[in-house]
Scaffold this active site. Structure first.
Site, PDB file in Angstrom:
ATOM      1  N   HIS A  11      -7.197   0.875  -6.515  1.00 25.27           N
ATOM      2  CA  HIS A  11      -7.378  -0.030  -5.370  1.00 25.27           C
ATOM      3  C   HIS A  11      -8.057  -1.308  -5.890  1.00 25.27           C
ATOM      4  CE1 HIS A  11      -7.563  -1.456  -1.410  1.00 25.27           C
ATOM      5  NE2 HIS A  11      -8.484  -0.675  -0.871  1.00 25.27           N
ATOM      6  N   ARG A  31     -13.605  -9.175   1.152  1.00 21.08           N
ATOM      7  CA  ARG A  31     -12.184  -8.882   0.980  1.00 21.08           C
ATOM      8  C   ARG A  31     -11.362 -10.137   1.283  1.00 21.08           C
ATOM      9  NH1 ARG A  31     -10.046  -3.788   1.091  1.00 21.08           N
ATOM     10  NH2 ARG A  31      -8.207  -5.018   0.549  1.00 21.08           N
ATOM     11  N   ASP A  35     -17.395   6.660  -1.683  1.00 21.82           N
ATOM     12  CA  ASP A  35     -16.181   6.522  -0.870  1.00 21.82           C
ATOM     13  C   ASP A  35     -15.957   7.873  -0.202  1.00 21.82           C
ATOM     14  OD1 ASP A  35     -13.779   5.661   0.223  1.00 21.82           O
ATOM     15  OD2 ASP A  35     -12.647   5.722  -1.653  1.00 21.82           O
ATOM     16  N   CYS A  37     -16.422   0.999   0.367  1.00 20.04           N
ATOM     17  CA  CYS A  37     -15.247   0.189   0.703  1.00 20.04           C
ATOM     18  C   CYS A  37     -14.881   0.281   2.182  1.00 20.04           C
ATOM     19  CB  CYS A  37     -14.062   0.617  -0.161  1.00 20.04           C
ATOM     20  SG  CYS A  37     -13.541   2.326   0.117  1.00 20.04           S
ATOM     21  N   GLN A  65      -9.867  -4.085  -3.688  1.00 16.30           N
ATOM     22  CA  GLN A  65     -11.176  -3.686  -3.173  1.00 16.30           C
ATOM     23  C   GLN A  65     -12.277  -4.027  -4.176  1.00 16.30           C
ATOM     24  OE1 GLN A  65     -12.096  -2.275  -0.122  1.00 16.30           O
ATOM     25  NE2 GLN A  65     -14.116  -2.793  -0.911  1.00 16.30           N
ATOM     26  N   ARG A 125       0.886  -1.170   0.000  1.00 15.54           N
ATOM     27  CA  ARG A 125       0.000   0.000   0.000  1.00 15.54           C
ATOM     28  C   ARG A 125       0.918   1.213   0.000  1.00 15.54           C
ATOM     29  NH1 ARG A 125      -5.382   1.072   3.506  1.00 15.54           N
ATOM     30  NH2 ARG A 125      -6.070  -0.344   1.875  1.00 15.54           N
TER      31      ARG A 125
HETATM   32  N1   CP Z   1     -11.287  -0.701   2.219  1.00 16.20           N
HETATM   33  C1   CP Z   1     -10.026  -0.746   2.664  1.00 16.20           C
HETATM   34  O1   CP Z   1      -9.078  -0.929   1.900  1.00 16.20           O
HETATM   35  O2   CP Z   1      -9.901  -0.584   4.001  1.00 16.20           O
HETATM   36  P1   CP Z   1      -8.544  -0.427   4.835  1.00 16.20           P
HETATM   37  O3   CP Z   1      -7.997   0.945   4.519  1.00 16.20           O
HETATM   38  O4   CP Z   1      -8.985  -0.539   6.267  1.00 16.20           O
HETATM   39  O5   CP Z   1      -7.594  -1.499   4.429  1.00 16.20           O
HETATM   40  N1  NVA Z   2     -10.061   6.332  -1.270  1.00 15.13           N
HETATM   41  C1  NVA Z   2      -9.716   5.880   0.050  1.00 15.13           C
HETATM   42  C2  NVA Z   2      -9.859   4.404   0.142  1.00 15.13           C
HETATM   43  C3  NVA Z   2      -9.598   3.830   1.504  1.00 15.13           C
HETATM   44  C4  NVA Z   2      -9.704   2.344   1.553  1.00 15.13           C
HETATM   45  C5  NVA Z   2      -8.305   6.316   0.374  1.00 15.13           C
HETATM   46  O1  NVA Z   2      -7.432   6.250  -0.514  1.00 15.13           O
HETATM   47  O2  NVA Z   2      -8.045   6.725   1.498  1.00 15.13           O
END
Ligand code: CP
Ligand code: NVA
Length: 318
Positions: A131, A295, A226, A267, A134, A104
């Site tokens: 992502h 997930r 989101d 998400c 997701q 990430r």
């Molecule tokens: N939806 C998602 O990716 O959640 P986290 O940021 O908690 O991993």
């Molecule tokens: N768009 C959000 C998704 C979190 C899972 C972010 O990048 O923070």
């Protein structure tokens, strides 16, 4: 698929995505009987986090463990990466120890560099641009609640962010009519739309962008949103809320314009009273916790798809 990186979702052909979702369903049904519980025996997965995570961290950890593998959760500040060791050297070194790297990251380019230098599959577990893991869960959830994906209409309302970008590709691969409604200037990213348009020409999907939430939601089988303030954009939070609110909030008025029985997905993490009202996210048509659970199952299917050969994969029957 064995050995490929998974950075955008567009690495999968439409039939490969469908097989992966089928495997995820089998994994979900067979979980109690330990389906695939030795599939990753002797294999390790390095998990690098430059940003916080609840669902991704825990679902990958549990998925790897349930498949008999060894998850190694690392924050970038614990690695020499945080002290300036290059991404390339990190990728080369980790490839000598582990069988898969998930990361990430703040910038998508970091992942591309990691994937280039690593000899093992690299999985995007959220970048500023995409992502994809997701959206695997979102598609499985949609299929569970609304049936075969081809021909369904899905509306995105809010920020054209990383999740939305991956949705344009997931929808294109699945033959979905996807309409994203965002304020002007917050549309999905051009590279995602280009990939989606290329894929749609062979799947019959339609991927559209509008600035009108009501138009997007009309007749939709599923409405998604989101946060308005993705990780890393905290300094712009107040300005962003001004742009998005109140028009791009998903409330019951907007949901009533969708098809009867339309589901709501998010998400998570969610901000009640911002991108969605409590009434909608905690209401009867919200499937956000099925989505969060999925997930786990889609991650197990993804790890098996990227790390196992065809014969090993075929043996995974409930
Ligand atoms: N939806 C998602 O990716 O959640 P986290 O940021 O908690 O991993
Ligand atoms: N768009 C959000 C998704 C979190 C899972 C972010 O990048 O923070």
């Amino acid at each position: 698929m064995k050995g490929t990186d998974f950075l955008t979702l567009a690495e999968l052909a439409p039939s490969e995505l469908e097989s992966l979702l089928n495997l995820a369903s089998r994994m979900k049904r067979g979980r109690k009987r330990g389906l695939g519980d030795r599939a990753l025996a002797g294999r390790s997965v390095a998990m690098i986090f430059e940003k916080p995570s609840t669902r991704t961290r825990v679902s990958f950890h549990v998925a790897t463990t349930e498949l008999g593998g060894n998850p190694i959760s690392l924050s970038s500040s614990e690695l020499q990466l945080g002290r300036g060791e290059t991404v390339e050297d990190t990728g080369r070194v980790l490839s000598r120890y582990v069988h898969c790297i998930m990361a990430r990251v703040n910038e998508h380019g970091q992942l591309e560099r990691l994937a280039k230098s690593a000899d093992v599959p690299v999985i995007n577990c959220l970048s500023d641009l995409y992502h994809p893991v997701q959206v695997l869960a979102d598609l499985l959830t949609l299929r569970e609640h609304r049936g075969p994906l081809k021909g369904l209409k899905v509306a995105w309302v809010g920020d054209g962010d990383n999740v939305c970008n991956s949705w344009t590709i997931g929808a294109a691969l699945s033959g979905i009519r996807f309409v994203a409604a965002t304020p002007a200037g917050y549309e999905p990213a051009k590279p995602a739309l280009r990939l989606a348009s290329r894929i749609s020409s062979s799947t019959g999907a339609e991927v559209e962008v509008t600035n009108d939430p009501e138009e997007a939601v009309r007749g939709a089988d599923c409405v998604l949103t989101d946060t308005f303030v993705s990780m890393g954009l905290e300094a712009k939070a107040a300005a962003r809320r001004k742009v998005f609110l109140p028009r791009f909030q998903v409330g019951s008025g907007l949901m009533s314009k969708a098809k009867k029985g339309a589901i709501f997905q998010h998400c998570l993490p969610a901000h009640r009273g911002e991108e969605v009202t409590a009434e909608v996210i905690d209401g009867p048509n919200s499937v956000v916790f099925d989505e969060a659970e999925n997930r786990l199952h889609t991650t197990k299917a993804l790890l098996c798809t990227l790390l196992l050969g065809k014969r090993e994969l075929a043996a995974l029957r409930p």
